[in-house]
Design a protein around this motif. Structure first.
Motif, PDB file in Angstrom:
ATOM      1  N   ARG A  64      -3.737  -3.108  12.166  1.00 18.48           N
ATOM      2  CA  ARG A  64      -2.708  -3.448  13.166  1.00 18.48           C
ATOM      3  C   ARG A  64      -3.168  -3.059  14.564  1.00 18.48           C
ATOM      4  N   LYS A  65      -3.825  -1.903  14.655  1.00 20.22           N
ATOM      5  CA  LYS A  65      -4.318  -1.438  15.948  1.00 20.22           C
ATOM      6  C   LYS A  65      -5.371  -2.403  16.487  1.00 20.22           C
ATOM      7  N   LEU A  66      -6.264  -2.855  15.594  1.00 21.76           N
ATOM      8  CA  LEU A  66      -7.321  -3.781  16.017  1.00 21.76           C
ATOM      9  C   LEU A  66      -6.753  -5.130  16.459  1.00 21.76           C
ATOM     10  N   LEU A  67      -5.588  -5.486  15.911  1.00 19.17           N
ATOM     11  CA  LEU A  67      -4.979  -6.782  16.229  1.00 19.17           C
ATOM     12  C   LEU A  67      -4.031  -6.723  17.421  1.00 19.17           C
ATOM     13  N   ARG A  68      -3.810  -5.517  17.937  1.00 18.47           N
ATOM     14  CA  ARG A  68      -2.729  -5.345  18.903  1.00 18.47           C
ATOM     15  C   ARG A  68      -2.861  -6.281  20.112  1.00 18.47           C
ATOM     16  N   SER A  69      -4.066  -6.400  20.677  1.00 21.94           N
ATOM     17  CA  SER A  69      -4.197  -7.204  21.894  1.00 21.94           C
ATOM     18  C   SER A  69      -4.011  -8.701  21.585  1.00 21.94           C
ATOM     19  N   ILE A 116      -4.545 -15.774  13.251  1.00 14.89           N
ATOM     20  CA  ILE A 116      -4.770 -14.462  12.631  1.00 14.89           C
ATOM     21  C   ILE A 116      -4.683 -14.604  11.117  1.00 14.89           C
ATOM     22  N   TYR A 117      -5.734 -14.157  10.442  1.00  8.26           N
ATOM     23  CA  TYR A 117      -5.818 -14.220   8.976  1.00  8.26           C
ATOM     24  C   TYR A 117      -6.297 -12.861   8.509  1.00  8.26           C
ATOM     25  N   GLU A 118      -5.509 -12.232   7.645  1.00  9.62           N
ATOM     26  CA  GLU A 118      -5.835 -10.878   7.201  1.00  9.62           C
ATOM     27  C   GLU A 118      -5.446 -10.715   5.740  1.00  9.62           C
ATOM     28  N   PRO A 119      -6.222  -9.908   4.993  1.00  7.85           N
ATOM     29  CA  PRO A 119      -5.838  -9.643   3.607  1.00  7.85           C
ATOM     30  C   PRO A 119      -4.589  -8.772   3.527  1.00  7.85           C
ATOM     31  N   VAL A 120      -3.663  -9.173   2.652  1.00 14.64           N
ATOM     32  CA  VAL A 120      -2.404  -8.460   2.462  1.00 14.64           C
ATOM     33  C   VAL A 120      -2.281  -8.111   0.983  1.00 14.64           C
ATOM     34  N   THR A 121      -1.845  -6.884   0.702  1.00 12.58           N
ATOM     35  CA  THR A 121      -1.627  -6.446  -0.677  1.00 12.58           C
ATOM     36  C   THR A 121      -0.160  -6.651  -1.042  1.00 12.58           C
ATOM     37  N   ASP A 149      13.987 -11.506   6.210  1.00 14.44           N
ATOM     38  CA  ASP A 149      14.360 -10.138   6.577  1.00 14.44           C
ATOM     39  C   ASP A 149      13.708  -9.707   7.887  1.00 14.44           C
ATOM     40  N   GLY A 150      13.145 -10.648   8.625  1.00 18.89           N
ATOM     41  CA  GLY A 150      12.539 -10.323   9.916  1.00 18.89           C
ATOM     42  C   GLY A 150      11.184  -9.642   9.817  1.00 18.89           C
ATOM     43  N   ILE A 151      10.536  -9.779   8.642  1.00 17.89           N
ATOM     44  CA  ILE A 151       9.237  -9.120   8.411  1.00 17.89           C
ATOM     45  C   ILE A 151       8.117 -10.154   8.495  1.00 17.89           C
ATOM     46  N   LEU A 152       7.039  -9.823   9.195  1.00 11.64           N
ATOM     47  CA  LEU A 152       5.862 -10.697   9.302  1.00 11.64           C
ATOM     48  C   LEU A 152       4.693 -10.071   8.546  1.00 11.64           C
ATOM     49  N   PHE A 153       3.748 -10.915   8.109  1.00 15.68           N
ATOM     50  CA  PHE A 153       2.678 -10.382   7.258  1.00 15.68           C
ATOM     51  C   PHE A 153       1.853  -9.315   7.970  1.00 15.68           C
ATOM     52  N   VAL A 154       1.767  -9.396   9.297  1.00 17.39           N
ATOM     53  CA  VAL A 154       0.996  -8.376  10.022  1.00 17.39           C
ATOM     54  C   VAL A 154       1.650  -6.993   9.931  1.00 17.39           C
ATOM     55  N   ASP A 155       2.963  -6.963   9.622  1.00 19.48           N
ATOM     56  CA  ASP A 155       3.642  -5.675   9.426  1.00 19.48           C
ATOM     57  C   ASP A 155       3.146  -4.978   8.166  1.00 19.48           C
ATOM     58  N   ARG A 156       2.565  -5.751   7.250  1.00 20.12           N
ATOM     59  CA  ARG A 156       2.153  -5.204   5.953  1.00 20.12           C
ATOM     60  C   ARG A 156       0.689  -4.766   5.950  1.00 20.12           C
ATOM     61  N   LEU A 157       0.038  -4.836   7.107  1.00 15.66           N
ATOM     62  CA  LEU A 157      -1.351  -4.394   7.200  1.00 15.66           C
ATOM     63  C   LEU A 157      -1.396  -2.888   7.435  1.00 15.66           C
ATOM     64  N   GLY A 158      -2.553  -2.307   7.168  1.00 14.89           N
ATOM     65  CA  GLY A 158      -2.735  -0.886   7.433  1.00 14.89           C
ATOM     66  C   GLY A 158      -2.708  -0.604   8.939  1.00 14.89           C
TER      67      GLY A 158
END
Ligand SMILES: [Zn+2]
Length: 167
Positions: free
Chosen positions: A154-159, A99-104, A141-150
């Motif tokens: 996140r919905k599109l990546l759920r499955s 999984i590769y996604e742009p993060v701000t 802190d238990g945070i992953l980059f996917v948590d920082r997506l809109g």
């Protein structure tokens, strides 16, 4: 031999504890070479201790790819101050394979940390180094980059994420 925790592992979601460089010396002596090995094998740019199975506040960055680190590879008990205009760039994570996604994130970073012998150093970072350090520090802190997506991404990546988690 340690392996990399994958999305779904509860250890990736814990807040890691501070390191005591003296009391944790033998742990660091075992852990850091393993983290080096995993980062090199996986050809990653950074790795945090929780990804290698240890919930302590340590991460490493690949200095050969990030010259602005001035050779500082190991960051113990890091304190970060991110600032400056936000920048958006694709990220991936060895714990979230495929999984590769742009993060701000803020584009500039002041970081203060201990080296493995307990000596404090400070760096001012920008670009990829500032981004990589923020990504790795999030792991502590238990945070992953996917948590920082809109919400939509996140919905599109759920499955895909559910598959990684084995569910
Ligand atoms: Zn990561």
């Amino acid at each position: 031999m340690r392996s990399i925790r994958i999305f779904g592992s509860p250890g990736l979601r814990s807040v890691s504890r501070d390191v005591d460089p003296a009391a944790d010396a033998s742990l660091l002596g075992e852990l850091l070479p393993e983290m080096d090995r995993l980062l090199t094998e996986e050809e990653g740019i950074g790795l945090a201790a929780p990804q290698a199975g240890e919930n302590i506040r340590v991460f490493i960055l690949e200095t050969s790819m990030l010259p602005s680190l001035c050779g500082h590879r190991v960051f113990v008990n890091p304190k970060l101050e991110a600032y400056g205009p936000p920048s958006r760039r694709e990220e991936g994570c060895l714990s979230v394979p495929g999984i590769y996604e742009p993060v701000t994130r803020p584009s500039l970073l002041r970081i203060s940390a201990l080296d493995p012998s307990g000596i404090r150093f400070e760096l001012e970072l920008d670009g990829m180094a500032a981004r990589a350090a923020q990504h790795e520090n999030d792991h502590l802190d238990g945070i992953l980059f996917v948590d920082r997506l809109g919400a939509l991404r996140r919905k599109l990546l759920r499955s895909k994420l559910q598959k990684l988690a084995g569910g």
